[in-house]
Design a protein around this motif. Structure first.
Motif, PDB file in Angstrom:
ATOM      1  N   GLU A   1       0.814  -1.219   0.000  1.00 29.32           N
ATOM      2  CA  GLU A   1       0.000   0.000   0.000  1.00 29.32           C
ATOM      3  C   GLU A   1       0.844   1.264   0.000  1.00 29.32           C
ATOM      4  OE1 GLU A   1      -2.752   0.761   3.146  1.00 29.32           O
ATOM      5  OE2 GLU A   1      -4.144  -0.686   2.293  1.00 29.32           O
ATOM      6  N   ASP A   2       1.986   1.195   0.706  1.00 30.51           N
ATOM      7  CA  ASP A   2       2.866   2.365   0.761  1.00 30.51           C
ATOM      8  C   ASP A   2       3.388   2.690  -0.634  1.00 30.51           C
ATOM      9  OD1 ASP A   2       2.726   2.567   3.636  1.00 30.51           O
ATOM     10  OD2 ASP A   2       4.020   0.806   3.718  1.00 30.51           O
ATOM     11  N   PHE A   3       3.755   1.626  -1.356  1.00 39.05           N
ATOM     12  CA  PHE A   3       4.304   1.861  -2.696  1.00 39.05           C
ATOM     13  C   PHE A   3       3.205   2.262  -3.679  1.00 39.05           C
ATOM     14  CE2 PHE A   3       7.444  -0.916  -0.635  1.00 39.05           C
ATOM     15  CZ  PHE A   3       8.488  -0.003  -0.633  1.00 39.05           C
ATOM     16  N   ARG A   4       2.000   1.732  -3.460  1.00 35.29           N
ATOM     17  CA  ARG A   4       0.883   2.166  -4.316  1.00 35.29           C
ATOM     18  C   ARG A   4       0.638   3.663  -4.140  1.00 35.29           C
ATOM     19  NH1 ARG A   4      -2.888  -2.505  -2.445  1.00 35.29           N
ATOM     20  NH2 ARG A   4      -2.155  -4.211  -3.768  1.00 35.29           N
ATOM     21  N   ALA A   5       0.627   4.105  -2.886  1.00 35.12           N
ATOM     22  CA  ALA A   5       0.352   5.520  -2.613  1.00 35.12           C
ATOM     23  C   ALA A   5       1.432   6.398  -3.242  1.00 35.12           C
ATOM     24  CB  ALA A   5       0.297   5.760  -1.112  1.00 35.12           C
ATOM     25  N   ALA A   6       2.696   5.975  -3.072  1.00 38.65           N
ATOM     26  CA  ALA A   6       3.792   6.768  -3.642  1.00 38.65           C
ATOM     27  C   ALA A   6       3.693   6.774  -5.164  1.00 38.65           C
ATOM     28  CB  ALA A   6       5.138   6.195  -3.195  1.00 38.65           C
ATOM     29  N   ALA A   7       3.425   5.597  -5.761  1.00 40.18           N
ATOM     30  CA  ALA A   7       3.390   5.494  -7.220  1.00 40.18           C
ATOM     31  C   ALA A   7       2.257   6.338  -7.800  1.00 40.18           C
ATOM     32  CB  ALA A   7       3.235   4.042  -7.643  1.00 40.18           C
ATOM     33  N   GLU A   8       1.146   6.349  -7.097  1.00 38.56           N
ATOM     34  CA  GLU A   8       0.008   7.115  -7.605  1.00 38.56           C
ATOM     35  C   GLU A   8       0.369   8.593  -7.712  1.00 38.56           C
ATOM     36  OE1 GLU A   8      -4.582   8.111  -6.553  1.00 38.56           O
ATOM     37  OE2 GLU A   8      -3.451   6.833  -5.163  1.00 38.56           O
ATOM     38  N   TYR A   9       1.122   9.067  -6.735  1.00 34.84           N
ATOM     39  CA  TYR A   9       1.530  10.473  -6.759  1.00 34.84           C
ATOM     40  C   TYR A   9       2.586  10.732  -7.838  1.00 34.84           C
ATOM     41  CZ  TYR A   9       3.140  15.041  -5.267  1.00 34.84           C
ATOM     42  OH  TYR A   9       3.461  16.371  -5.251  1.00 34.84           O
ATOM     43  N   ILE A  10       3.479   9.768  -7.969  1.00 36.70           N
ATOM     44  CA  ILE A  10       4.632   9.960  -8.852  1.00 36.70           C
ATOM     45  C   ILE A  10       4.275   9.809 -10.330  1.00 36.70           C
ATOM     46  CG2 ILE A  10       6.824   8.851  -9.528  1.00 36.70           C
ATOM     47  CD1 ILE A  10       7.093   8.124  -6.485  1.00 36.70           C
ATOM     48  N   LYS A  11       3.262   8.999 -10.607  1.00 32.78           N
ATOM     49  CA  LYS A  11       2.900   8.631 -11.981  1.00 32.78           C
ATOM     50  C   LYS A  11       2.922   9.832 -12.924  1.00 32.78           C
ATOM     51  CE  LYS A  11      -0.211   5.612 -14.368  1.00 32.78           C
ATOM     52  NZ  LYS A  11      -1.315   4.702 -14.293  1.00 32.78           N
ATOM     53  N   GLY A  12       3.693   9.698 -13.993  1.00 33.67           N
ATOM     54  CA  GLY A  12       3.742  10.764 -14.993  1.00 33.67           C
ATOM     55  C   GLY A  12       4.646  11.925 -14.607  1.00 33.67           C
ATOM     56  N   LYS A  13       5.279  11.847 -13.416  1.00 33.16           N
ATOM     57  CA  LYS A  13       6.179  12.939 -13.007  1.00 33.16           C
ATOM     58  C   LYS A  13       7.616  12.442 -13.028  1.00 33.16           C
ATOM     59  CE  LYS A  13       2.854  15.049  -9.747  1.00 33.16           C
ATOM     60  NZ  LYS A  13       1.906  14.032  -9.232  1.00 33.16           N
ATOM     61  N   GLN A  14       8.539  13.337 -12.861  1.00 30.68           N
ATOM     62  CA  GLN A  14       9.974  13.042 -12.836  1.00 30.68           C
ATOM     63  C   GLN A  14      10.556  13.512 -11.514  1.00 30.68           C
ATOM     64  OE1 GLN A  14      12.710  11.944 -14.507  1.00 30.68           O
ATOM     65  NE2 GLN A  14      11.254  10.827 -15.775  1.00 30.68           N
ATOM     66  N   LYS A  15      11.464  12.747 -10.967  1.00 24.27           N
ATOM     67  CA  LYS A  15      12.112  13.228  -9.744  1.00 24.27           C
ATOM     68  C   LYS A  15      12.996  14.425 -10.082  1.00 24.27           C
ATOM     69  CE  LYS A  15      16.431  10.639  -9.602  1.00 24.27           C
ATOM     70  NZ  LYS A  15      17.355  11.772  -9.784  1.00 24.27           N
ATOM     71  N   ALA A  16      13.216  15.290  -9.123  1.00 22.40           N
ATOM     72  CA  ALA A  16      14.074  16.453  -9.346  1.00 22.40           C
ATOM     73  C   ALA A  16      15.522  15.982  -9.532  1.00 22.40           C
ATOM     74  CB  ALA A  16      13.985  17.392  -8.150  1.00 22.40           C
ATOM     75  N   GLY A  17      16.296  16.736 -10.277  1.00 21.87           N
ATOM     76  CA  GLY A  17      17.667  16.351 -10.612  1.00 21.87           C
ATOM     77  C   GLY A  17      18.574  16.154  -9.412  1.00 21.87           C
ATOM     78  N   ASN A  18      18.345  16.912  -8.339  1.00 16.16           N
ATOM     79  CA  ASN A  18      19.234  16.837  -7.177  1.00 16.16           C
ATOM     80  C   ASN A  18      18.965  15.619  -6.296  1.00 16.16           C
ATOM     81  OD1 ASN A  18      16.705  18.228  -6.591  1.00 16.16           O
ATOM     82  ND2 ASN A  18      17.489  18.544  -4.531  1.00 16.16           N
ATOM     83  N   VAL A  19      17.858  14.910  -6.558  1.00 18.95           N
ATOM     84  CA  VAL A  19      17.418  13.897  -5.594  1.00 18.95           C
ATOM     85  C   VAL A  19      17.870  12.486  -5.945  1.00 18.95           C
ATOM     86  CG1 VAL A  19      15.396  12.772  -4.574  1.00 18.95           C
ATOM     87  CG2 VAL A  19      15.412  15.245  -4.878  1.00 18.95           C
ATOM     88  N   ASN A  20      18.333  11.777  -4.928  1.00 17.24           N
ATOM     89  CA  ASN A  20      18.592  10.342  -4.981  1.00 17.24           C
ATOM     90  C   ASN A  20      17.398   9.677  -4.338  1.00 17.24           C
ATOM     91  OD1 ASN A  20      21.007   8.840  -5.656  1.00 17.24           O
ATOM     92  ND2 ASN A  20      22.041  10.548  -4.599  1.00 17.24           N
ATOM     93  N   ALA A  21      16.607   8.944  -5.105  1.00 16.94           N
ATOM     94  CA  ALA A  21      15.378   8.398  -4.527  1.00 16.94           C
ATOM     95  C   ALA A  21      15.464   6.880  -4.469  1.00 16.94           C
ATOM     96  CB  ALA A  21      14.170   8.835  -5.334  1.00 16.94           C
ATOM     97  N   LEU A  22      15.401   6.345  -3.253  1.00 17.47           N
ATOM     98  CA  LEU A  22      15.603   4.917  -3.044  1.00 17.47           C
ATOM     99  C   LEU A  22      14.295   4.247  -2.611  1.00 17.47           C
ATOM    100  CD1 LEU A  22      18.005   2.986  -3.101  1.00 17.47           C
ATOM    101  CD2 LEU A  22      18.352   3.438  -0.680  1.00 17.47           C
ATOM    102  N   ILE A  23      13.933   3.205  -3.360  1.00 21.30           N
ATOM    103  CA  ILE A  23      12.728   2.427  -3.039  1.00 21.30           C
ATOM    104  C   ILE A  23      13.211   1.045  -2.595  1.00 21.30           C
ATOM    105  CG2 ILE A  23      10.751   1.234  -4.085  1.00 21.30           C
ATOM    106  CD1 ILE A  23      10.069   4.032  -4.400  1.00 21.30           C
ATOM    107  N   VAL A  24      12.912   0.655  -1.370  1.00 23.19           N
ATOM    108  CA  VAL A  24      13.339  -0.667  -0.898  1.00 23.19           C
ATOM    109  C   VAL A  24      12.136  -1.431  -0.342  1.00 23.19           C
ATOM    110  CG1 VAL A  24      14.943  -1.957   0.548  1.00 23.19           C
ATOM    111  CG2 VAL A  24      15.619   0.273  -0.328  1.00 23.19           C
ATOM    112  N   PRO A  25      11.621  -2.399  -1.111  1.00 26.89           N
ATOM    113  CA  PRO A  25      10.459  -3.174  -0.665  1.00 26.89           C
ATOM    114  C   PRO A  25      10.766  -3.898   0.643  1.00 26.89           C
ATOM    115  CG  PRO A  25      11.053  -3.734  -2.944  1.00 26.89           C
ATOM    116  CD  PRO A  25      12.149  -2.870  -2.407  1.00 26.89           C
TER     117      PRO A  25
END
Ligand code: SF4
Lengths: 193, 459
Positions: free
Chosen positions: B346-370
Motif C-alpha cells: 500500500e505504501d508503494f501504491r500511494a507513492a506510485a500514484e503520486y509519482i505517476k507521470g512525473k519526474q524526480k528532481a535532478g538533485n534527488v537520490n530516490a531509493l525504493i526498498v520493498p
C-alpha cells in the motif's frame, strides 16, 4: 553472572537527555557474533570525530572524570532492543547507570547483564550532577540490598525501586534461564491446556 | 472483572505468577534475525541447553543484508559471517529460515504478517524493538534483548512484569491525503518519546477501525517510539480477511474455531486503563520531524517550536535548523521509501500514484526498498516498478537498508533524507546523516519537487 551487592566508586556525569541506543552503540558495530569488544565502541560517534580522533569536548574523554558509575540525563536507553548497548557499557567498565528515566527494554537488558540501572528522582539526579561536576573525585555509593544511593561525602541519599525478583537474581548472581528451566514441568502442563 | 484486550491475551498466556515478581509468560511465536540471535545461540551452546520448541521459531535475514546482487556472496565479511552463523544455527536447531533470496525473505515485521505467521490473540516476540508492529493483528507483540532471546529458546517463556495499560483514541474524519504514518507521528509529537514507558498501548476509535491492515501495522510499529513496549488494535473483519488464506493461517475447521475466539478479543465496555488520551482526526495533517527523536514532529505546514530547551538546541544544531523555521521548500537530496514502518504494498501504491507521470528532481537520490520479496513481486505484478523507474527512482532488493545503515545503503554526512522509516536519531542513516521522518506520500512529493513540499495543496 557475577554477584552485585554494594558498589562505591566515582562517577561520570553525562548530562544529555534522551540518549538512544544508536548513540550508545551505533548499528555499524552490531555485526559481531559474540559479546566481545563492544567497549571500544561505546558512544563511538560522540567520543571520536569522523577522522577517528578523540573529541575533547566529550565527557568520557575528560580524564578528570572516571569511575564505573555512569550518571545520565533523563530517558536513557530509548530506541532499539539491541542488548549490545548494555554489553558495550559493561565492557567499557560501567557497573551502574543512574538516570531519572530508563527505557523499558534497556532496563531489562542491563539487569540481565549485571549492569544495575538505578532510577532516581530528577531532583536527586541534579544533586548528583552538581556534586560530581564540583569535585570529580566525589564517590557515589549504591547499596542494592537496602536499595539506597548516596553521595558519599555529603551523605545525601535516596531510595530506589527494584523488582524484588530481579534484586534476588543480582545479589545471588542467578539468571532467568536457570529459573525458567526449573519451571519446565509447569510450562509443559500449560502447553497441554 | 472487566478486561481490556491486552488483559485478555496476557492472562491467557500466564503460566505462573511469581509473588512480588514477574509473570512467566508463554510465547506463541518467536521471530529471529541475524543481528540479535548469535549470542543467544552461543549462550545455549555454552550451557548445553537445547532449543525447547524449534517449531515455534521462524528466522529471516534482514538487518545487514545487501539490497543489490543478493544472489552473489556478500562482500562485507562480517555481515557474511553473521548470515552464515544464522543458517548454521537454524540448521543445527531445526528452525525454519527464510534466508536471503528465498521468496519469503524480507524484513521480519513485513514478511511474518504477510505469511500469516502473525495471528490475533498470540504472544509474539523478536529481538527487535519494532516487533510492536504485529500488535496490528490484536496480538501482544514486543521486542526483547538477546538474553531474553536465549530465555525463549530455552523455555518458550519469558519472565516479564505485566505492563500498565494505555489507550489512545482517535475519532473523526481524517483529511484527504493524511496517511496512517501522519497519524502516528502526530500522536508521538503530542505525547513525547517517553509517555508510553512501562505501558502497552491500545489504539481505538473509528480512525483505526477504518484503517487497512497495512496502515494499522504502520501505527503499531511506532508504538516503541513513544516508549511503549507495544501497541495493539482489536481484531475485526479487516484483520480476519487479511489473515485468512495466508500460507500459515489456520484453515477450514481450525479457522472457524480460531475465528470464534478472535471475535472475543476486544476491550470490554467499562474496562479501565491506567492512562488514556484522545485526539480529533481533523487536527491531523501531514507530519515531518525536525529533530533527532521521533517526538520532535510538526505539521509540514508548521514551524519548529521555539523554546525547546537544551536537548532541542542540541538536536537543531545537528539537523542544521533553527527554532521558528518553516521547513517548506527546504532542499533535500535523498529520499528513502522503505523499512518495517512503510515498505508494504500500500505504501508503494500511494507513492506510485503520486509519482505517476512525473519526474524526480535532478538533485534527488530516490531509493525504493520493498519490505519483502513478496512486496517486491507485487510491485512488479502491478507495474509500479515502471512508474518508479520512469520517474528516475532506484528500486532495490528487500531488507532494512537505509533504515539503520548497517549495509552499504547510507546517507552521507550532513545530507537531509526524507525517510519513511521510524527513527531520526543522530547517525541512524549513516554518520552525520540528517533524517526527516515522514509518510511515503511526503517522501514521494519531496523527491519530485527536490525540496520539502506540502502535497495536500494539490489535492
Ligand atoms: S526496517 Fe529498520 S526498524 Fe525495521 S526491523 Fe529493520 S532496522 Fe529495525
Amino acid at each position: 553472572m557475577e554477584k552485585f551487592i554494594t558498589h562505591i566508586d566515582s562517577a561520570v556525569p553525562l548530562e544529555i537527555e534522551n540518549i538512544d541506543t544508536d548513540q550508545i552503540i551505533p548499528a555499524r558495530f552490531l555485526k559481531a557474533t559474540d559479546k566481545k569488544g563492544f567497549g571500544e565502541n561505546v558512544f563511538r560517534d560522540w567520543r571520536f570525530d569522523s577522522n577517528g580522533y578523540p573529541n575533547e569536548d566529550f565527557i568520557l574523554n575528560d580524564t578528570a572524570f572516571n569511575g564505573s558509575i555512569l550518571v545520565a540525563g533523563n530517558n536513557f536507553g530509548c530506541g532499539s532492543s539491541r542488548e549490545h548497548a548494555a554489553w558495550a557499557l559493561k565492557a567499557y567498565g560501567f557497573k551502574v547507570v543512574v538516570s531519572s528515566y530508563f527505557a523499558d527494554i534497556f532496563k531489562e537488558n542491563a539487569l540481565n547483564n549485571g549492569l544495575l540501572p538505578v532510577l532516581i528522582s530528577p531532583g536527586f539526579l541534579e544533586k548528583i550532577f552538581k556534586a560530581i561536576l564540583k569535585d570529580p573525585s566525589e564517590k557515589i555509593k549504591v547499596d542494592l540490598q537496602n536499595q539506597k544511593i548516596e553521595i558519599l561525602r555529603s551523605g545525601e541519599n535516596e531510595d530506589f525501586e527494584i523488582d524484588s525478583y530481579k534484586k534476588t537474581c543480582l545479589i545471588n548472581g542467578y539468571d532467568d534461564i536457570d529459573y525458567l528451566l526449573s519451571k519446565k514441568e509447569a510450562i509443559k502442563q500449560f502447553e497441554e491446556k | 472483572m472487566k478486561k481490556t484486550l491486552f488483559d485478555k491475551i496476557w492472562d491467557a498466556h500466564v503460566v505462573e505468577s511469581i509473588p512480588n515478581g514477574p509473570d512467566i509468560l508463554y510465547i506463541d511465536k518467536h521471530l529471529i534475525h541475524e543481528v540479535t540471535s548469535p549470542q543467544a545461540f552461543n549462550e545455549l551452546k555454552e550451557r548445553d541447553i537445547p532449543v525447547f520448541r524449534p517449531k515455534q521459531i521462524m528466522a529471516t535475514a534482514d538487518h545487514n543484508t545487501p539490497t543489490q546482487d543478493q544472489h552473489l556472496p556478500i562482500k562485507d565479511l562480517l555481515s557474511r559471517k553473521q548470515l552464515e552463523e544464522l543458517s548454521q544455527n537454524c540448521k543445527e536447531n531445526n528452525i525454519t529460515l527464510y534466508g536471503l533470496g528465498h521468496p519469503y525473505n524480507g524484513i521480519v515485521h513485513v514478511m511474518a504478517p504477510e505469511l500469516g505467521i502473525t495471528q490475533p490473540g498470540m504472544t509474539i516476540v523478536c529481538g527487535d524493538s519494532h516487533t510492536s508492529t504485529h500488535g496490528a493483528f490484536g496480538s501482544i507483540a514486543f521486542g526483547i534483548g538477546t538474553s531474553q532471546v536465549a530465555q525463549v529458546f530455552a523455555s518458550q517463556c519469558l519472565l516479564v512484569e505485566k505492563p500498565k495499560k494505555l489507550r489512545v483514541n482517535v475519532n473523526g474524519t481524517l483529511r484527504s491525503g493524511v496517511h496512517p504514518k501522519d497519524v502516528i507521528l502526530y500522536i508521538i509529537s503530542q505525547l513525547g518519546t517517553n509517555s508510553g514507558t512501562g505501558y502497552f498501548c491500545e489504539y481505538a476509535g473509528n480512525v483505526f477501525e477504518e484503517m487497512s491492515m497495512e496502515g494499522r501495522m504502520t501505527v503499531c510499529n511506532m508504538s516503541i517510539e513513544m516508549g511503549a513496549r507495544g501497541g495493539l488494535i482489536a481484531p475485526d473483519e479487516t484483520t480476519f480477511a487479511y489473515v485468512e488464506d495466508r500460507e500459515f493461517a489456520p484453515k477450514g475447521e481450525d479457522l472457524e474455531k480460531m475465528r470464534s475466539y478472535w471475535e472475543t478479543l476486544k476491550t470490554d465496555t467499562d474496562a479501565t486503563f491506567d492512562k488514556e488520551y484522545s485526539f480529533d482526526a481533523e487536527d491531523i495533517e501531514p507530519m515531518i520531524t525536525y529533530g533527532t527523536n521521533p517526538g520532535m514532529g510538526i505539521k509540514i505546514s508548521g514551524s519548529i517550536p521555539l523554546n525547546g530547551g537544551k536537548s532541542a538546541e542540541k538536536a537543531l544544531e545537528y539537523m542544521g535548523f533553527n527554532a521558528g523555521d518553516s521547513l517548506i521548500d527546504k532542499p533535500v537530496n535523498f529520499i528513502f521509501i522503505g523499512s518495517c514502518t512503510n515498505a508494504r504494498i500500500e505504501d508503494f501504491r500511494a507513492a506510485a500514484e503520486y509519482i505517476k507521470g512525473k519526474q524526480k528532481a535532478g538533485n534527488v537520490n530516490a531509493l525504493i526498498v520493498p519490505g519483502s520479496q513478496q512486496v517486491a513481486s507485487q510491485i512488479k505484478a502491478e507495474g509500479l516498478n515502471l512508474i518508479f523507474e520512469a520517474a528516475g527512482f532506484t528500486i532495490r532488493q528487500p531488507g532494512c537498508s537505509a533504515c539503520l545503515a548497517m549495509n552499504d545503503d547510507k546517507i552521507p554526512a550532513g545530507e537531509y533524507c526524507v525517510s519513511t522509516s521510524n527513527r531520526n536519531f543522530e547517525g541512524r542513516q549513516g554518520q552525520g546523516a540528517r533524517t526527516i521522518l515522514a509518510s511515503p506520500l511526503t517522501a514521494a512529493a519531496t523527491a519530485i519537487a527536490g525540496k520539502l513540499t506540502d502535497y495536500t495543496q494539490y489535492y
